[in-house]
Scaffold this active site. Structure first.
Site, mmCIF file in Angstrom:
data_model
loop_
_atom_site.group_PDB
_atom_site.id
_atom_site.type_symbol
_atom_site.label_atom_id
_atom_site.label_comp_id
_atom_site.label_asym_id
_atom_site.label_seq_id
_atom_site.Cartn_x
_atom_site.Cartn_y
_atom_site.Cartn_z
ATOM 1 N N LYS A 59 2.429 4.686 -12.070
ATOM 2 C CA LYS A 59 1.040 4.224 -12.110
ATOM 3 C C LYS A 59 0.152 5.331 -12.646
ATOM 4 O O LYS A 59 0.066 6.417 -12.074
ATOM 5 C CB LYS A 59 0.587 3.793 -10.711
ATOM 6 C CG LYS A 59 -0.763 3.075 -10.709
ATOM 7 C CD LYS A 59 -1.032 2.461 -9.348
ATOM 8 C CE LYS A 59 -2.318 1.643 -9.339
ATOM 9 N NZ LYS A 59 -2.566 1.021 -8.021
ATOM 10 N N LYS B 124 0.844 -1.190 0.000
ATOM 11 C CA LYS B 124 0.000 0.000 0.000
ATOM 12 C C LYS B 124 0.883 1.247 0.000
ATOM 13 O O LYS B 124 1.960 1.273 0.610
ATOM 14 C CB LYS B 124 -0.914 0.009 1.229
ATOM 15 C CG LYS B 124 -2.028 1.049 1.147
ATOM 16 C CD LYS B 124 -3.006 0.927 2.308
ATOM 17 C CE LYS B 124 -4.166 1.901 2.118
ATOM 18 N NZ LYS B 124 -5.102 1.877 3.261
ATOM 19 N N CYS C 72 -3.899 8.285 -7.646
ATOM 20 C CA CYS C 72 -4.984 8.193 -6.674
ATOM 21 C C CYS C 72 -6.000 9.295 -6.980
ATOM 22 O O CYS C 72 -5.648 10.480 -7.002
ATOM 23 C CB CYS C 72 -4.451 8.352 -5.261
ATOM 24 S SG CYS C 72 -5.720 8.197 -3.985
#
Length: 427
Positions: free
Chosen positions: A229, A93, A191
């Site tokens: 990402k 995480k 995110c």
């Protein structure tokens, strides 16, 4: 053979040395990590049949299935469980320097089921979360990374990191994380919720100029492979992916979750997930996002094919993977590895055995002996709409040409004899 050319276009995993620049892009020599090498014993998830092992950026994995960054990689206990069950790699995480600024709420998840609003019986097809990055102190996470690498030296552990818009903070985080012995870094530029005002997460991934600058800071410091990402919450995902690779990253991961509002409870009139009567937009995942993820991965792979034909880059596909067939689709579009996060939250860590078995079934059906045998094969079948029109018109003309005249004496009929004769007259 098409397979070979497509694989090399997307990024060969077997050629690992430094490469010359591909004009006009400034491509740096690739970092590789040689420490982690996949074991082949049954305890590591290896099973008989087609070979599932993959080699990417110098890392060897027993299979292409990777725990995606999120709750399934939130502490030592669950990451150890993932290794024991046989996952190819684990991405922890996301961590940052100051966990004190991370405050989560509960409930933080909401599910979408097939059927009418509020259905409690249909299968789960969508999942929303409003969860932030790790709220655990960095030092604790670092100690657990180190412990995992000591206990599983031959398994691949990847740290996911995210920081504010500050070069010193990014580079300090990288240095401290690398000291634990992790095999690679995945940079969370994606995110979709939480602290965008601090230029974190998708706030970076949606701004190519900002992304280029931050990637420069990261790749100036990092000594292990770096994956960027990508956020799907952008018009053309290939643009930030191109910037990340141009700026020195060894690979990209796609996609992170999609910005969403899960729904409104028609009894209470409040949104879900509901926290003290209120909610906030969150990230959407699970089966419903799979087609969107495939489209985004295809865009990135085609970009890599055209802009980095000789680059040794990797691609990790993410989005709605619950079966081996789901994974095969990502690999057919050029992915080296396939990440699973929500799928683990829904089905448990043991699902990796099912994923491996189903992927091997697919490979046996098509006589593929390794992942590289079919990686990127389906990219050649994507084209423009204009080209589709041309191809169909050509096919219609060919079919008409075949139908003009008789192909054999056995095709003559008594009823249509005159028309059949005329069909073969040239004037």
């Amino acid at each position: 053979m098409a397979t070979t050319s497509l694989r090399s276009s997307v990024g060969s995993s077997s050629s690992l040395g430094p490469r010359a620049a591909v004009p006009p892009l400034d491509i740096r020599p690739r970092r590789v990590r040689m420490a982690a090498k996949a074991a082949t014993g049954a305890e590591d998830g290896a099973v008989s049949g087609p070979d599932l092992r993959v080699r990417v950026n110098g890392l060897e994995l027993p299979n292409p299935f990777v725990i995606g960054s999120g709750p399934p990689g939130t502490n030592y206990t669950v990451m150890k469980r993932a290794f024991d069950e046989g996952w190819g790699a684990v991405i922890a995480k996301t961590v940052s320097l100051d966990a004190a600024k991370v405050v989560n709420v509960t409930p933080r998840y909401a599910r979408l089921r097939a059927g009418s609003n509020g259905s409690a019986k249909g299968p789960i097809i969508g999942w929303e979360n409003i969860e932030l990055i790790s709220d655990r102190p960095l030092e604790i996470m670092l100690n657990e990374f180190k412990q995992l690498k000591e206990e599983y030296p031959d398994r691949v552990l990847i740290a996911s990191i995210m920081e504010e818009y500050n070069k010193e903070a990014w580079q300090e985080l990288i240095e401290r994380v690398e000291e634990t012995g992790v095999d690679a870094l995945e940079i969370n530029f994606s995110c979709p919720h939480g602290m965008p005002e601090r230029k974190m997460g998708a706030a970076v991934g949606q701004d190519c100029a900002l992304l280029e600058e931050v990637c420069g800071w990261i790749n100036e410091k990092a000594t292990v492979p770096v994956w960027a990402k990508m956020t799907p919450n952008i018009t053309d995902i290939s643009q930030p992916a191109r910037v990340a690779l141009k700026s020195g990253c060894e690979g990209v991961s796609a996609i992170n979750t999609i910005m969403s509002v899960m729904g409104i409870n028609l009894n209470t009139l409040h949104p879900e997930p509901c926290v003290e009567g209120y909610s906030t937009p969150g990230g959407y995942s699970a089966k419903a996002v799979h087609p969107i993820a495939l489209g985004k991965v295809m865009q990135i792979a085609k970009m890599m094919q055209s802009d980095f034909p000789n680059g040794d880059f990797s691609l990790s596909g993410i989005g709605g993977v619950e079966t081996g067939g789901d994974a095969a689709e990502f690999i057919l579009l050029g992915s080296n590895t396939v990440q699973v996060c929500t799928g683990v939250m829904m089905h448990g860590y043991g699902v990796v055995k099912k994923l491996c078995a189903e992927l091997q079934e697919f490979m046996s059906k098509h006589n593929f002996s390794s992942i590289e045998d079919f990686r990127g094969v389906s990219l050649q079948y994507f084209t423009t709409h204009t080209d589709l029109v041309r191809r169909q018109q050509d096919a219609i003309r060919q079919r008409k040409a075949i139908k003009k005249g008789l192909q054999s004496d056995k095709d003559w009929t008594g009823d249509g004899f005159v028309k059949e004769t005329e069909s073969m007259v040239s004037n």
